[in-house]
Design an enzyme around this catalytic site. Structure first.
Site, PDB file in Angstrom:
ATOM      1  N   LYS A 225      -8.802  -9.797   5.547  1.00  0.00           N
ATOM      2  CA  LYS A 225      -8.047  -8.810   6.331  1.00  0.00           C
ATOM      3  C   LYS A 225      -6.783  -9.447   6.934  1.00  0.00           C
ATOM      4  O   LYS A 225      -5.685  -8.884   6.859  1.00  0.00           O
ATOM      5  CB  LYS A 225      -8.944  -8.255   7.431  1.00  0.00           C
ATOM      6  CG  LYS A 225      -8.231  -7.528   8.536  1.00  0.00           C
ATOM      7  CD  LYS A 225      -7.682  -6.197   8.068  1.00  0.00           C
ATOM      8  CE  LYS A 225      -6.705  -5.634   9.062  1.00  0.00           C
ATOM      9  NZ  LYS A 225      -6.345  -4.265   8.804  1.00  0.00           N
ATOM     10  N   CYS A 279      -0.606  -4.669  13.919  1.00  0.00           N
ATOM     11  CA  CYS A 279      -1.380  -5.409  12.928  1.00  0.00           C
ATOM     12  C   CYS A 279      -0.573  -6.521  12.314  1.00  0.00           C
ATOM     13  O   CYS A 279      -0.908  -7.695  12.447  1.00  0.00           O
ATOM     14  CB  CYS A 279      -1.835  -4.450  11.838  1.00  0.00           C
ATOM     15  SG  CYS A 279      -2.525  -2.951  12.536  1.00  0.00           S
TER      16      CYS A 279
HETATM   17  N1  SAJ Z   1       8.507  -3.035   7.577  1.00  0.00           N
HETATM   18  C1  SAJ Z   1       9.752  -3.571   7.224  1.00  0.00           C
HETATM   19  N2  SAJ Z   1      10.078  -3.677   5.904  1.00  0.00           N
HETATM   20  C2  SAJ Z   1       9.237  -3.249   4.922  1.00  0.00           C
HETATM   21  C3  SAJ Z   1       7.978  -2.714   5.279  1.00  0.00           C
HETATM   22  C4  SAJ Z   1       7.643  -2.613   6.621  1.00  0.00           C
HETATM   23  O1  SAJ Z   1      10.557  -3.972   8.078  1.00  0.00           O
HETATM   24  O2  SAJ Z   1       9.618  -3.357   3.754  1.00  0.00           O
HETATM   25  C5  SAJ Z   1       8.127  -2.944   8.999  1.00  0.00           C
HETATM   26  C6  SAJ Z   1       7.906  -1.533   9.498  1.00  0.00           C
HETATM   27  O3  SAJ Z   1       9.106  -0.906   9.856  1.00  0.00           O
HETATM   28  C7  SAJ Z   1       6.994  -1.762  10.680  1.00  0.00           C
HETATM   29  C8  SAJ Z   1       6.156  -2.969  10.246  1.00  0.00           C
HETATM   30  O4  SAJ Z   1       6.876  -3.556   9.184  1.00  0.00           O
HETATM   31  O5  SAJ Z   1       7.740  -2.108  11.840  1.00  0.00           O
HETATM   32  C9  SAJ Z   1       4.752  -2.648   9.807  1.00  0.00           C
HETATM   33  O6  SAJ Z   1       4.703  -1.423   9.083  1.00  0.00           O
HETATM   34  P1  SAJ Z   1       3.770  -1.191   7.794  1.00  0.00           P
HETATM   35  O7  SAJ Z   1       3.905   0.226   7.396  1.00  0.00           O
HETATM   36  O8  SAJ Z   1       4.048  -2.200   6.769  1.00  0.00           O
HETATM   37  O9  SAJ Z   1       2.297  -1.509   8.281  1.00  0.00           O
HETATM   38  P2  SAJ Z   1       1.353  -0.994   9.508  1.00  0.00           P
HETATM   39  O10 SAJ Z   1       1.466  -1.998  10.618  1.00  0.00           O
HETATM   40  O11 SAJ Z   1       1.576   0.438   9.832  1.00  0.00           O
HETATM   41  O12 SAJ Z   1      -0.098  -1.120   8.816  1.00  0.00           O
HETATM   42  C10 SAJ Z   1      -0.539  -2.356   8.267  1.00  0.00           C
HETATM   43  C11 SAJ Z   1      -1.005  -2.124   6.825  1.00  0.00           C
HETATM   44  N3  SAJ Z   1      -1.190  -3.410   6.148  1.00  0.00           N
HETATM   45  C12 SAJ Z   1      -0.585  -3.673   4.966  1.00  0.00           C
HETATM   46  O13 SAJ Z   1       0.132  -2.892   4.396  1.00  0.00           O
HETATM   47  C13 SAJ Z   1      -0.867  -5.024   4.362  1.00  0.00           C
HETATM   48  C14 SAJ Z   1      -2.307  -1.326   6.850  1.00  0.00           C
HETATM   49  O14 SAJ Z   1      -2.837  -1.193   5.545  1.00  0.00           O
HETATM   50  C15 SAJ Z   1      -3.325  -2.011   7.750  1.00  0.00           C
HETATM   51  O15 SAJ Z   1      -4.537  -1.256   7.835  1.00  0.00           O
HETATM   52  C16 SAJ Z   1      -2.753  -2.116   9.133  1.00  0.00           C
HETATM   53  O16 SAJ Z   1      -1.564  -2.899   9.068  1.00  0.00           O
HETATM   54  C17 SAJ Z   1      -3.806  -2.755  10.023  1.00  0.00           C
HETATM   55  O17 SAJ Z   1      -4.508  -2.030  10.760  1.00  0.00           O
HETATM   56  O18 SAJ Z   1      -4.034  -3.965   9.908  1.00  0.00           O
END
Ligand code: SAJ
Length: 424
Positions: A225, A279
């Site tokens: 995880k 996360c």
């Molecule tokens: N972000 C970027 N660039 C990208 C992708 C995301 O800057 O190309 C930023 C987003 O704007 C945001 C952050 O990253 O600020 C996180 O967003 P996210 O959509 O990537 O992820 P979370 O935090 O909403 O959810 C994550 C997910 N993990 C992965 O994709 C590996 C989700 O599947 C998990 O369940 C969750 O964390 C968790 O609970 O751990």
């Protein structure tokens, strides 16, 4: 021998119809509700009486598409009930927060106090053959600690240790904004302290999970995880570092990434104003804390991503310095697109820093009606139209669909800092 073997594995044949889910937040509430709609009797436990009251009245205290419908159905079916204290059950699921404490050197140490308190609260209620599942994202070794805490609490209370209690870590991987879909369709991991625990946890999640459930041990499940989110963090850091390099070299990072991604084995993520949420910006620290000498790349990635908001603030301040009477508009406050979650959001951090620098700041966030506490009295929440009319320096912080109509022409005569590469 058959009878003997049945006795040895009797717990595998126990029913799992009574569940107790501790922690009714972003993970616990959807999980408790979906089990309830599949016919399990679920007691949801939360330390907040307001949360308990809200859920018992069929409403929700968090925002997630369609979660209200699921919770209402679960409560109306009579299968989901909330309370502030646990009761006996066949399965206990721990879904409480695992926050971190910031250390003087900037690193973070996991705070397991909620997991420990929730585990200890089970002592009067556990019985032979119970299954205890840790869903909270946790450092490696936490499932072993859950067992030790429960046994210590039983001993402390003078209670006998019931035989055959099974323990497993079954991390949740659902994406905020798409939780209900992913809850059902994501593959899962069932990592038991014993193989029997993994098998039983798998059987439980098969109640609603239509994807594959893989068996492993608890420590591997814990690290898996953390690894998933660290992988994403490192890859976002690569994109964010590229954006800094491109700023220095006056190259359009979005075009650069689009072109590089035409290579069949290259898939660069998108730069942004920083990494938010509960996360991705947290979990890598749990690995760094456990293996600081080895996790050098992960630590650096965290630092790169945490630095990005400061870079954006400097860009906006430089643009504002070009105006005799600058008015800054921050488009978006949420931590990512199309959600209303402002916690741990780099957009909020940037907006607050701009206000603290003495700039008049207008904030646009179509998904909320009030500003978060850190911005009250510092920025003004306005509509997109008002912001576009009044501001001369505009920073796009979130790529919400609600901003989709904006084009380069919308910013004529204004300075634009587009942290998401949305405006073409
Ligand atoms: N972000 C970027 N660039 C990208 C992708 C995301 O800057 O190309 C930023 C987003 O704007 C945001 C952050 O990253 O600020 C996180 O967003 P996210 O959509 O990537 O992820 P979370 O935090 O909403 O959810 C994550 C997910 N993990 C992965 O994709 C590996 C989700 O599947 C998990 O369940 C969750 O964390 C968790 O609970 O751990």
């Amino acid at each position: 021998p058959l009878v003997h073997s049945y006795a040895k594995h009797a717990h595998l044949f126990l029913s799992m119809n009574d569940l107790c889910v501790l922690g009714l937040g972003y993970i616990g509430l959807p999980t408790a509700s979906i089990f309830a709609t599949k016919g399990k009797r679920v007691l949801g436990v939360d330390i907040s009486p307001t949360v308990v009251e809200t859920i018992n009245s069929g409403k929700i205290h968090i925002q997630e598409p369609d979660l209200d419908v699921l919770v209402r159905a679960a409560v109306q079916s009579g299968n989901l009930r909330a309370a502030t204290v646990p009761a006996s059950a066949e399965v206990f699921i721990l879904a409480v927060p695992t926050p971190f404490d910031v250390q003087p050197d900037g690193s973070r140490l996991p705070d397991l106090s909620y997991v420990e308190a929730a585990t200890r609260s089970l002592a009067p209620h556990v019985r032979a053959g119970n299954l205890v599942i840790l869903e909270s994202t946790s450092p490696v070794g936490t499932t072993e600690k859950v067992k030790a805490w429960l046994e210590a609490e039983l001993a402390r209370c003078g209670l006998v240790l019931p035989p055959d209690i099974l323990y497993a870590h079954c991390p949740e991987r659902i994406l905020p904004g798409q939780m209900l879909k992913e809850l059902v369709s994501n593959d899962r991991i069932a990592g038991g302290l014993t193989p029997a625990a993994s098998v039983r946890a798998k059987a439980l999640y098969e109640t609603f999970c239509t994807a594959q459930i893989f068996l492993t041990d608890a420590r591997t499940a814990e690290l898996a995880k953390l690894t998933e989110n660290a992988f994403r963090d490192v890859n976002i850091a690569f994109a964010n570092e590229l954006s800094l390099i491109c700023d220095r070299l006056k190259i359009d990072v979005w075009e650069l990434i689009r072109l590089a991604n035409r290579h069949p084995r290259v898939k660069i993520l998108q730069p942004g104003p920083g990494v938010g949420g509960h996360c991705i910006a947290v979990d890598p620290w749990f690995i760094v804390a456990a293996a600081p000498a080895e996790a050098r790349l992960m630590r650096t990635a965290r630092e790169v991503n945490d630095h990005k908001p400061h870079h954006v603030v400097a860009q906006v301040r430089a643009a504002a310095a070009q105006h005799a009477e600058p008015v800054v508009a921050c488009l978006g406050l949420a931590f990512k697109a199309n959600v209303d979650d402002l916690r741990e959001s780099p957009a909020v951090e940037i907006t607050a820093a701009l206000a603290a620098a003495g700039l008049p700041v207008l904030a646009v966030e179509p998904h909320v009606r009030t500003l978060p506490p850190s911005l009250v009295g510092k920025a003004k929440l306005v509509s997109l139209e008002e912001a576009m009319a009044a501001a001369n320096v505009i920073v796009l912080l979130v790529d919400h669909r609600a901003f989709g109509s904006l084009t380069l022409a919308s910013f004529a005569g204004k300075a634009l800092i587009d942290t998401r590469g949305q405006i073409r």
